[in-house]
Scaffold this active site. Structure first.
Site, mmCIF file in Angstrom:
data_model
loop_
_atom_site.group_PDB
_atom_site.id
_atom_site.type_symbol
_atom_site.label_atom_id
_atom_site.label_comp_id
_atom_site.label_asym_id
_atom_site.label_seq_id
_atom_site.Cartn_x
_atom_site.Cartn_y
_atom_site.Cartn_z
ATOM 1 N N GLY A 52 -0.564 4.293 0.035
ATOM 2 C CA GLY A 52 -1.223 5.305 0.464
ATOM 3 C C GLY A 52 -0.476 6.469 1.225
ATOM 4 N N PHE A 53 -1.281 7.062 2.033
ATOM 5 C CA PHE A 53 -0.859 7.971 2.944
ATOM 6 C C PHE A 53 0.141 7.461 3.904
ATOM 7 C CE2 PHE A 53 -4.212 10.643 1.575
ATOM 8 C CZ PHE A 53 -3.406 11.887 1.436
ATOM 9 N N GLY A 54 -0.123 6.349 4.435
ATOM 10 C CA GLY A 54 0.615 5.347 5.595
ATOM 11 C C GLY A 54 1.875 4.858 5.010
ATOM 12 N N GLY B 75 0.651 -1.178 0.027
ATOM 13 C CA GLY B 75 0.045 0.129 -0.238
ATOM 14 C C GLY B 75 0.971 1.210 -0.014
ATOM 15 N N GLU C 224 -18.821 18.040 1.419
ATOM 16 C CA GLU C 224 -18.206 18.666 0.333
ATOM 17 C C GLU C 224 -18.684 18.395 -0.974
ATOM 18 O OE1 GLU C 224 -13.910 18.869 2.713
ATOM 19 O OE2 GLU C 224 -14.388 17.155 1.447
ATOM 20 N N ASP D 250 -5.733 3.329 7.732
ATOM 21 C CA ASP D 250 -7.389 3.089 7.793
ATOM 22 C C ASP D 250 -7.615 1.599 8.231
ATOM 23 O OD1 ASP D 250 -7.617 5.722 7.283
ATOM 24 O OD2 ASP D 250 -8.709 5.343 5.335
ATOM 25 N N VAL E 268 -1.815 -7.744 -3.757
ATOM 26 C CA VAL E 268 -1.538 -8.922 -2.903
ATOM 27 C C VAL E 268 -2.881 -9.171 -2.171
ATOM 28 C CG1 VAL E 268 -0.762 -9.013 -0.391
ATOM 29 C CG2 VAL E 268 0.296 -7.590 -1.830
ATOM 30 N N ALA F 188 -5.889 11.043 7.040
ATOM 31 C CA ALA F 188 -4.488 10.988 6.412
ATOM 32 C C ALA F 188 -3.398 11.386 7.403
ATOM 33 C CB ALA F 188 -4.334 11.972 5.219
HETATM 34 C C1 LIG Z 1 -13.026 10.701 -0.728
HETATM 35 C C2 LIG Z 1 -12.249 11.012 0.607
HETATM 36 C C3 LIG Z 1 -12.111 11.942 1.392
HETATM 37 C C4 LIG Z 1 -11.141 12.185 2.589
HETATM 38 N N1 LIG Z 1 -10.840 13.292 2.814
HETATM 39 C C5 LIG Z 1 -9.979 13.472 4.065
HETATM 40 C C6 LIG Z 1 -9.565 14.956 4.370
HETATM 41 O O1 LIG Z 1 -9.996 15.893 3.907
HETATM 42 N N2 LIG Z 1 -8.694 14.738 5.475
HETATM 43 C C7 LIG Z 1 -8.198 13.708 5.812
HETATM 44 O O2 LIG Z 1 -7.258 13.952 6.532
HETATM 45 N N3 LIG Z 1 -8.543 12.411 5.447
HETATM 46 C C8 LIG Z 1 -9.388 12.224 4.273
HETATM 47 N N4 LIG Z 1 -9.854 11.124 3.816
HETATM 48 C C9 LIG Z 1 -9.196 9.802 4.589
HETATM 49 C C10 LIG Z 1 -7.817 9.399 4.017
HETATM 50 O O3 LIG Z 1 -7.709 9.733 2.766
HETATM 51 C C11 LIG Z 1 -7.354 8.098 4.651
HETATM 52 O O4 LIG Z 1 -7.644 8.197 6.217
HETATM 53 C C12 LIG Z 1 -5.950 7.602 4.101
HETATM 54 O O5 LIG Z 1 -5.950 7.735 3.017
HETATM 55 C C13 LIG Z 1 -5.732 6.484 5.029
HETATM 56 O O6 LIG Z 1 -4.163 6.222 4.514
HETATM 57 P P1 LIG Z 1 -3.900 4.615 4.622
HETATM 58 O O7 LIG Z 1 -2.360 4.798 3.850
HETATM 59 O O8 LIG Z 1 -4.158 3.866 5.552
HETATM 60 O O9 LIG Z 1 -4.594 4.141 3.166
HETATM 61 P P2 LIG Z 1 -5.063 4.902 1.632
HETATM 62 O O10 LIG Z 1 -4.199 5.854 1.614
HETATM 63 O O11 LIG Z 1 -6.181 4.312 1.262
HETATM 64 O O12 LIG Z 1 -3.819 3.789 0.745
HETATM 65 C C14 LIG Z 1 -4.062 2.389 0.543
HETATM 66 C C15 LIG Z 1 -3.232 1.817 -0.574
HETATM 67 O O13 LIG Z 1 -3.247 0.253 -0.484
HETATM 68 C C16 LIG Z 1 -3.590 -0.017 -1.802
HETATM 69 N N5 LIG Z 1 -3.879 -1.350 -1.703
HETATM 70 C C17 LIG Z 1 -4.919 -1.619 -1.125
HETATM 71 N N6 LIG Z 1 -5.346 -2.885 -1.146
HETATM 72 C C18 LIG Z 1 -4.217 -3.393 -1.868
HETATM 73 C C19 LIG Z 1 -3.879 -4.864 -2.129
HETATM 74 N N7 LIG Z 1 -4.529 -6.059 -1.786
HETATM 75 N N8 LIG Z 1 -2.523 -4.926 -2.938
HETATM 76 C C20 LIG Z 1 -1.992 -4.006 -3.228
HETATM 77 N N9 LIG Z 1 -1.965 -2.749 -2.859
HETATM 78 C C21 LIG Z 1 -3.435 -2.433 -2.085
HETATM 79 C C22 LIG Z 1 -4.259 1.055 -2.359
HETATM 80 O O14 LIG Z 1 -4.435 1.199 -3.958
HETATM 81 C C23 LIG Z 1 -3.911 2.126 -1.809
HETATM 82 O O15 LIG Z 1 -2.842 3.058 -2.607
HETATM 83 C C24 LIG Z 1 -10.632 10.907 2.621
HETATM 84 C C25 LIG Z 1 -10.932 9.574 2.177
HETATM 85 C C26 LIG Z 1 -11.799 9.653 1.247
HETATM 86 C C27 LIG Z 1 -12.120 8.520 0.568
#
Ligand SMILES: Cc1cc2nc3c(=O)[nH]c(=O)nc-3n(C[C@H](O)[C@H](O)[C@H](O)COP(=O)(O)OP(=O)(O)OC[C@H]3O[C@@H](n4cnc5c(N)ncnc54)[C@H](O)[C@@H]3O)c2cc1C
Length: 427
Positions: free
Chosen positions: A20-22, A18, A178, A307, A86, A323
Site C-alpha cells: 500500500g502507500f507505506g 503490504g 464523499e 494504518d 502473510v 496516505a
Molecule cells: C475509502 C478510503 C478513502 C480514503 N481517503 C483518503 C484520502 O482522501 N486521503 C488520505 O490521505 N487518505 C485516505 N485514506 C486512507 C489511506 O488510504 C490510508 O491511510 C493508507 O492507505 C494507509 O497506507 P498503509 O500502507 O498503511 O496501508 P494500505 O495502503 O491499506 O496498504 C496495506 C497493504 O497491505 C496488504 N495486506 C494487508 N494484509 C496483508 C496480509 N496479511 N498479507 C499480505 N498483504 C497484506 C493489503 O493488500 C494492502 O495492499 C482513505 C482510505 C479509504 C479506505
C-alpha cells in the site's frame, strides 16, 4: 520450490509485507541500498484508496486507480514481488509465515498491512452494510447502488420502491461525505433521463453520524460548510445518532427504523492483525504501538508503519491514518535501514501534516492546511489537482482528468456497469 528456496541471495534481506502507500514507498526509497527486497501483498495491485468512492459511484473505472505491483517495480531487479497472504511472524527465527504453510526468512521486516473497516463488535452487520476498502468492496457497492435503481424501475409497490431508492451511509468522515455527495449527484444529475417508471431525483440519500458534526477532523466552519453543501444537493444529514442495527430491511438509529435497501458503512477502522502476530501492545483499534523509530518494542529488526500502527506526532497528537503519514513512515524506515547498514543512526520519526482535503459533490470541497482554510470551487480545483498529481503514471492522470471533465460537462458517469446478470446480483 518453496518461497525460501526461491529467495534472493544478497546479504541483507528486507521483507516488506503490504504494498500500500507505506510499503510501496519504503521499497521505492530503498533503491540503491545494498539489500535485496521481497515485497509481499495478498492483492496483485497497489490501490489509490482516496478515489475508491469514485469507483463505487460509477465515476471511475477500477483500472484508473489501481496498478499491478509487479509492473510498478519492473525496473527494480533488487525487488522480488510475491502475491501471497502473510498469516504470522516467527520473530524468534526471523521468518514471515504464509497462510499456505510456507515461510520466508528476513534480516529486516517491515509490516505495512494497513487497516479494514470495523463494526464496533457487530460484524454481523457487514453483509448488509458493506464498507469500502478494496476494489472488490468498491465494485460490490457500485453493483448494489445501480441494482437498487434497476429494481426500483420495475417495483410496483410504493413502499418497497421507496426503500430501494433510499441510500444510507453510516459515518460522516471524508469517505461518508464523499459517498453521500456523489450518490446524490448520481440520482439528481446523471440518472434521471435513463429511467421511465421512477423519478431518480426522489431518491433519498441519508448520512448518519454518531458525533455532533460531519468531517469532525476539520475546523468547525468547514464542517458546517460541508453539511450545508450536502443538504443543498438533497442529502439528509442526521447527527448525534448512533446506528444500533443494520439488516436487510434498513437501519435503526435513535429508536427510529429507516427502511433502506442500500446501506454503506463508513464509520470505523480496525488495524490489520500485525500486533497479534507479534504479541505486541496495541490500542483499542488494534494498532500496534511502535517506538519513535517505528520499530516494534523488543524487536529492533521489525518495523511497522502506516494504518496498522499508533504513534504520536511532536505535539503528542496521534498521527492520522492517511496516505501521506504512511508514505512518510515508509520513507523514514527506508532511510533508517540504509543508515543502519552504514553503522549510523537517525533521529526519531517526525510526522509533518500536509493538510486535509475532502470533496463534497462535483464542484465543492474543503481544504485545511494549518491556518489556511479553503472551501467551494477553488478548493475543489485544488482537491482535483492534488489527487491527479498523486496518481501513478501519465495515462491514468489523463484518463481520470478526462473522466472528471466528462462528468462536469455532461453529468455522465461512464463506469455504470453491473458486472453480473439480473438473476445473480445481490442487493
Ligand atoms: C475509502 C478510503 C478513502 C480514503 N481517503 C483518503 C484520502 O482522501 N486521503 C488520505 O490521505 N487518505 C485516505 N485514506 C486512507 C489511506 O488510504 C490510508 O491511510 C493508507 O492507505 C494507509 O497506507 P498503509 O500502507 O498503511 O496501508 P494500505 O495502503 O491499506 O496498504 C496495506 C497493504 O497491505 C496488504 N495486506 C494487508 N494484509 C496483508 C496480509 N496479511 N498479507 C499480505 N498483504 C497484506 C493489503 O493488500 C494492502 O495492499 C482513505 C482510505 C479509504 C479506505
Amino acid at each position: 520450490m518453496t518461497t525460501e528456496q526461491a529467495r534472493p541471495t544478497k546479504p541483507h534481506h528486507v521483507v516488506i509485507v503490504g504494498a500500500g502507500f507505506g510499503g510501496l514507498e519504503c521499497a521505492l526509497r530503498l533503491a540503491g541500498a545494498p539489500v535485496s527486497i521481497t515485497l509481499i501483498d495478498r492483492r496483485n495491485h497497489h490501490l489509490f484508496q482516496p478515489l475508491l468512492y469514485q469507483v463505487a459511484t460509477a465515476s471511475l473505472a477500477t483500472s484508473e486507480i489501481a496498478w499491478p505491483i509487479r509492473y510498478l517495480l519492473r525496473g527494480r531487479p533488487d525487488v522480488t514481488t510475491l502475491f501471497a497472504t502473510v498469516s504470522g511472524v516467527d520473530a524468534q527465527n526471523k521468518r514471515v509465515l504464509f497462510d499456505d504453510g510456507d515461510a520466508l526468512s528476513y534480516d529486516t521486516l517491515v509490516l505495512a498491512t494497513g487497516a479494514r473497516h470495523a463494526y464496533f463488535g457487530h460484524d454481523e452487520w457487514e453483509p448488509f452494510a458493506p464498507g469500502l476498502k478494496t476494489l472488490e468492496d468498491a465494485t460490490t457497492l457500485r453493483r448494489r447502488i445501480l441494482v437498487a435503481f434497476e429494481r426500483a424501475e420495475r417495483e410496483g409497490d410504493s413502499s418497497r420502491r421507496a426503500a430501494l431508492l433510499t441510500f444510507v451511509i453510516v459515518g460522516a468522515g471524508p469517505t461518508g461525505v464523499e459517498l453521500a455527495g456523489t450518490i446524490a449527484e448520481l440520482a439528481q444529475d446523471t440518472l434521471p433521463p435513463d429511467f421511465r417508471n421512477i423519478d431518480t431525483q426522489k431518491a433519498r440519500v441519508v448520512l448518519i453520524e454518531a458525533g455532533p458534526r460531519v468531517l469532525a477532523g476539520f475546523a468547525d466552519d468547514l464542517s458546517a460548510y460541508a453539511q450545508a453543501s450536502l443538504e443543498s444537493i438533497g442529502v439528509e444529514v442526521i447527527l448525534g445518532q448512533a446506528v444500533t442495527e443494520c439488516s436487510a430491511d434498513g437501519v435503526v438509529y435513535g429508536g427510529h427504523t429507516l427502511q433502506a435497501r442500500t446501506l454503506i458503512w463508513a464509520a470505523g477502522v480496525r488495524a490489520s492483525p500485525a500486533a497479534e502476530w507479534l504479541g505486541a501492545a496495541a490500542d483499542r483499534a488494534g494498532r500496534l504501538q511502535v517506538l519513535p523509530d517505528l520499530t516494534v518494542p523488543g524487536h529492533s529488526d521489525i518495523f511497522a508503519i502506516g494504518d496498522t500502527v499508533e504513534i504520536a506526532d511532536a505535539d503528542g497528537k496521534p498521527v492520522p491514518g492517511i496516505a501521506p503519514a504512511a508514505k512518510q513512515q515508509g520513507r523514514y524506515v527506508a532511510a533508517l535501514i540504509k543508515a543502519r547498514l552504514h553503522g549510523e543512526a537517525l533521529a526519531p520519526f517526525r510526522y509533518r501534516h500536509a493538510g486535509s482535503l475532502a470533496q463534497i459533490g462535483k464542484r465543492k470541497a474543503v481544504i485545511e492546511f494549518g491556518s489556511i482554510k479553503l472551501r467551494g470551487t477553488i478548493a475543489w480545483w485544488m482537491w482535483g489537482i492534488a489527487h491527479i498529481y498523486f496518481l501513478i503514471g501519465l495515462r491514468n492522470r489523463l484518463s481520470v482528468a478526462l473522466s472528471w471533465l466528462w462528468i462536469h460537462a455532461r453529468d455522465q458517469r461512464a463506469a455504470r456497469l453491473i458486472t453480473q446478470g439480473s438473476s445473480k446480483v445481490v442487493g
